[in-house]
Design an enzyme around this catalytic site. Structure first.
Site, PDB file in Angstrom:
ATOM      1  N   GLY A  52     -16.513   3.458  11.380  1.00  0.00           N
ATOM      2  CA  GLY A  52     -17.739   3.621  10.626  1.00  0.00           C
ATOM      3  C   GLY A  52     -17.544   3.892   9.209  1.00  0.00           C
ATOM      4  O   GLY A  52     -18.396   3.977   8.196  1.00  0.00           O
ATOM      5  N   GLY A  59      -9.116  -2.471  -4.361  1.00  0.00           N
ATOM      6  CA  GLY A  59      -8.271  -1.385  -4.749  1.00  0.00           C
ATOM      7  C   GLY A  59      -7.339  -1.623  -5.988  1.00  0.00           C
ATOM      8  O   GLY A  59      -6.747  -2.658  -6.155  1.00  0.00           O
ATOM      9  N   LEU A  60      -6.756  -0.455  -6.537  1.00  0.00           N
ATOM     10  CA  LEU A  60      -5.691  -0.763  -7.471  1.00  0.00           C
ATOM     11  C   LEU A  60      -4.357  -0.414  -6.675  1.00  0.00           C
ATOM     12  O   LEU A  60      -4.094   0.446  -5.988  1.00  0.00           O
ATOM     13  CB  LEU A  60      -5.826   0.585  -8.504  1.00  0.00           C
ATOM     14  CG  LEU A  60      -4.707   0.571  -9.738  1.00  0.00           C
ATOM     15  CD1 LEU A  60      -4.861  -1.104 -10.581  1.00  0.00           C
ATOM     16  CD2 LEU A  60      -4.738   1.439 -10.419  1.00  0.00           C
ATOM     17  N   ASP A  86      -3.817   2.164  -4.044  1.00  0.00           N
ATOM     18  CA  ASP A  86      -3.090   2.223  -2.923  1.00  0.00           C
ATOM     19  C   ASP A  86      -1.627   2.422  -3.386  1.00  0.00           C
ATOM     20  O   ASP A  86      -1.363   2.127  -4.433  1.00  0.00           O
ATOM     21  CB  ASP A  86      -2.941   0.444  -2.461  1.00  0.00           C
ATOM     22  CG  ASP A  86      -2.008   0.266  -1.453  1.00  0.00           C
ATOM     23  OD1 ASP A  86      -2.465   0.360  -0.259  1.00  0.00           O
ATOM     24  OD2 ASP A  86      -0.970  -0.179  -1.795  1.00  0.00           O
ATOM     25  N   TYR A  91       7.279   3.472  -3.779  1.00  0.00           N
ATOM     26  CA  TYR A  91       7.054   3.023  -5.108  1.00  0.00           C
ATOM     27  C   TYR A  91       7.418   3.928  -6.053  1.00  0.00           C
ATOM     28  O   TYR A  91       7.712   3.898  -7.027  1.00  0.00           O
ATOM     29  CB  TYR A  91       5.615   2.932  -5.180  1.00  0.00           C
ATOM     30  CG  TYR A  91       5.045   1.794  -4.308  1.00  0.00           C
ATOM     31  CD1 TYR A  91       5.657   1.104  -3.578  1.00  0.00           C
ATOM     32  CD2 TYR A  91       3.482   1.862  -4.274  1.00  0.00           C
ATOM     33  CE1 TYR A  91       4.853  -0.190  -2.773  1.00  0.00           C
ATOM     34  CE2 TYR A  91       2.737   0.773  -3.214  1.00  0.00           C
ATOM     35  CZ  TYR A  91       3.758  -0.054  -2.713  1.00  0.00           C
ATOM     36  OH  TYR A  91       2.968  -1.054  -2.056  1.00  0.00           O
ATOM     37  N   LYS A 119       2.171   5.288   2.330  1.00  0.00           N
ATOM     38  CA  LYS A 119       3.003   4.302   3.429  1.00  0.00           C
ATOM     39  C   LYS A 119       4.151   5.208   3.870  1.00  0.00           C
ATOM     40  O   LYS A 119       4.683   5.803   2.764  1.00  0.00           O
ATOM     41  CB  LYS A 119       3.079   3.135   3.088  1.00  0.00           C
ATOM     42  CG  LYS A 119       1.932   2.361   2.716  1.00  0.00           C
ATOM     43  CD  LYS A 119       2.266   0.839   1.968  1.00  0.00           C
ATOM     44  CE  LYS A 119       1.237   0.152   1.310  1.00  0.00           C
ATOM     45  NZ  LYS A 119       1.134   0.604  -0.013  1.00  0.00           N
ATOM     46  N   HIS A 152       4.839   1.354   6.683  1.00  0.00           N
ATOM     47  CA  HIS A 152       5.160   0.390   5.500  1.00  0.00           C
ATOM     48  C   HIS A 152       5.758  -1.137   6.260  1.00  0.00           C
ATOM     49  O   HIS A 152       5.432  -2.051   5.773  1.00  0.00           O
ATOM     50  CB  HIS A 152       6.277   0.576   4.475  1.00  0.00           C
ATOM     51  CG  HIS A 152       5.902   0.163   3.118  1.00  0.00           C
ATOM     52  ND1 HIS A 152       5.956   0.959   2.135  1.00  0.00           N
ATOM     53  CD2 HIS A 152       5.536  -1.116   2.904  1.00  0.00           C
ATOM     54  CE1 HIS A 152       5.710   0.165   0.740  1.00  0.00           C
ATOM     55  NE2 HIS A 152       5.461  -0.996   1.452  1.00  0.00           N
ATOM     56  N   SER A 201       1.647  -2.115   7.887  1.00  0.00           N
ATOM     57  CA  SER A 201       1.739  -2.941   6.892  1.00  0.00           C
ATOM     58  C   SER A 201       2.896  -3.791   7.317  1.00  0.00           C
ATOM     59  O   SER A 201       3.860  -3.394   7.816  1.00  0.00           O
ATOM     60  CB  SER A 201       2.021  -2.061   5.662  1.00  0.00           C
ATOM     61  OG  SER A 201       2.348  -3.027   4.703  1.00  0.00           O
ATOM     62  N   ASN A 202       2.771  -5.215   6.967  1.00  0.00           N
ATOM     63  CA  ASN A 202       3.986  -6.296   7.256  1.00  0.00           C
ATOM     64  C   ASN A 202       4.170  -6.433   8.585  1.00  0.00           C
ATOM     65  O   ASN A 202       5.170  -6.861   9.097  1.00  0.00           O
ATOM     66  CB  ASN A 202       4.965  -5.712   6.299  1.00  0.00           C
ATOM     67  CG  ASN A 202       4.951  -5.862   4.956  1.00  0.00           C
ATOM     68  OD1 ASN A 202       4.426  -6.709   4.393  1.00  0.00           O
ATOM     69  ND2 ASN A 202       5.025  -4.605   4.243  1.00  0.00           N
ATOM     70  N   SER A 250      -0.397  -8.265  -2.961  1.00  0.00           N
ATOM     71  CA  SER A 250       0.109  -9.464  -3.963  1.00  0.00           C
ATOM     72  C   SER A 250      -0.948 -10.510  -3.905  1.00  0.00           C
ATOM     73  O   SER A 250      -0.522 -11.602  -3.792  1.00  0.00           O
ATOM     74  CB  SER A 250       1.441 -10.040  -3.543  1.00  0.00           C
ATOM     75  OG  SER A 250       2.292  -8.840  -3.711  1.00  0.00           O
ATOM     76  N   SER A 303      -2.097  -3.654 -11.693  1.00  0.00           N
ATOM     77  CA  SER A 303      -1.927  -4.019 -13.063  1.00  0.00           C
ATOM     78  C   SER A 303      -1.805  -2.747 -14.012  1.00  0.00           C
ATOM     79  O   SER A 303      -2.668  -1.561 -13.306  1.00  0.00           O
ATOM     80  CB  SER A 303      -3.220  -4.843 -13.851  1.00  0.00           C
ATOM     81  OG  SER A 303      -2.477  -5.109 -15.109  1.00  0.00           O
ATOM     82  N   ASN A 312     -10.074  -7.172 -13.545  1.00  0.00           N
ATOM     83  CA  ASN A 312      -9.613  -7.485 -12.012  1.00  0.00           C
ATOM     84  C   ASN A 312     -10.901  -6.889 -11.227  1.00  0.00           C
ATOM     85  O   ASN A 312     -10.969  -7.187 -10.084  1.00  0.00           O
ATOM     86  CB  ASN A 312      -8.345  -6.885 -11.660  1.00  0.00           C
ATOM     87  CG  ASN A 312      -7.139  -7.670 -12.081  1.00  0.00           C
ATOM     88  OD1 ASN A 312      -7.322  -8.791 -12.416  1.00  0.00           O
ATOM     89  ND2 ASN A 312      -5.959  -7.258 -12.200  1.00  0.00           N
TER      90      ASN A 312
END
Length: 365
Positions: A52, A59-60, A86, A91, A119, A152, A201-202, A250, A303, A312
């Site tokens: 909910g 998102g950035l 994100d 990273y 992640k 991830h 993810s992935n 991406s 970006s 964006n």
């Protein structure tokens, strides 16, 4: 349509063939677009998770955002109106993102007004490593909790502090911890009140179903590469069946990926995309972002340039027609921009991790 009338006339003497023909025509019509958003809905900026809670649709993304750049980009994004950031351990910029969040939370926004994702990296899949790795991200982000924590990748690397452990020949050294064992440790983070939602993810559809069916706390999100050259429609349909929100990373085709090679597809330069963008007085990037919004998918453009961060997010005053949505969706070629590769003994590039039993892309989706 003309083709539908021809089908009716041709098969009018054979009801069975007509039924089959009509079914195929209907399936084709249904598959021309994957629009989920109601026509005329240009304002709504969130989508509901199964709990909910609401997650902002835009998102950035912070992948490839360098230290020294990312703090300013996150601060500017929040000023512009982004309420979703994100992040990921791998990273390497969570500490600087934390500085930006510290600056803005309390002065510009309340903590509950911004949605933060991180992640778990591949070398931290062992159950004993999940909580400590999460705590590192939490501390670097200077938060008391994280809204969403993802595995991830489904396949693990060798345990340790080396993020990409490799053999002498350049191949990766792996860990065979099953992602279900990793996920069960992440459930404990929810129990402890440190994470609001967990997800993947992935992962492919088979792996997603396995986690969904065998978990105590269901995955809220699946984040994967997604853009018109990789529309991911079959995988997205599985997510909708399971009430799992799909996030598109991406979404612009990752034009700044460091491993790009001459001759590879360049989505932002596609003349058909440019033609659609000109119809709306928008940029190709804005059309790509709006395309995902029309499908009710969370979209994560990245970006560090202030003008592009603003552009964006300036996607709420138009919607794509059914015709243009179908045009954009017709670009699909099942092409991945983000596919780690390695050269084999013959010098041929092959998927780096394809031999791992949990590698996701050996399945069709």
């Amino acid at each position: 349509s003309k083709s539908a009338r021809m089908s009716v006339s041709f098969f009018s003497r054979d009801s069975l063939c007509f039924a089959v023909s009509l079914s195929i025509s209907l399936l084709f019509a249904m598959s021309t677009t994957s629009r989920q958003r109601s026509k005329g809905d240009t304002i709504r900026r969130t989508v509901k998770l199964f709990t909910g809670a609401e997650i902002p649709l835009v998102g950035l993304g912070t992948w490839k955002s360098k230290p020294g750049e990312v703090k300013n980009s996150v601060e500017h994004a929040i000023d512009v109106g982004y309420r979703h950031i994100d992040c990921a351990y791998i990273y390497g910029n969570e500490r600087e993102i934390g500085e930006a969040l510290k600056t803005k939370i309390g002065s510009k926004i309340r903590r509950e007004e911004i949605f933060i994702t991180s992640k778990l990296w591949n070398s931290r899949h062992h159950p004993d490593d999940v909580r400590p790795s999460f705590q590192e991200s939490l501390d670097r982000l200077q938060l008391d909790y994280i809204d969403l924590y993802l595995i991830h990748w489904p396949h693990g690397f060798e345990r340790g502090e080396v993020l990409f452990p490799k053999n002498e020949d350049g191949t990766v050294r792996y860990d065979m911890t099953h992602y279900l064992d990793t996920y069960r440790e992440m459930e404990k983070l929810v129990d402890a009140g440190l994470v609001k939602h967990i997800g993947l993810s992935n992962f492919n559809s088979r792996q997603l179903r396995e986690v969904y069916e065998k978990s105590r706390i269901k995955p809220a999100v699946l984040q994967c590469e997604c853009h018109p050259y990789l529309t991911q429609i079959p995988l997205i349909n599985v997510c909708r069946e399971l009430n799992v929100v799909f996030e598109a990373y991406s979404p612009l085709g990752s034009p700044d990926r460091p491993w790009a090679k001459p001759g590879e597809p360049a989505l932002l330069l596609d003349p058909k995309l440019d033609a659609v963008a000109k119809k709306y007085g928008k940029s190709p990037a804005q059309v790509l972002i709006r395309y995902q919004i029309e499908r009710d998918l969370v979209v994560l453009p990245k970006s560090v340039t202030p003008s592009r961060i603003e552009q964006n997010f300036d996607v709420w005053d138009f919607e794509l027609s059914d015709e243009d949505l179908a045009t954009v969706e017709s670009f699909n070629r099942n092409w991945r921009a983000c596919l780690p590769t390695i050269k084999n003994a013959e010098g041929k590039e092959i998927p780096r991790d394809a031999a791992h039993p949990h590698y996701p892309f050996n399945d069709p989706y």
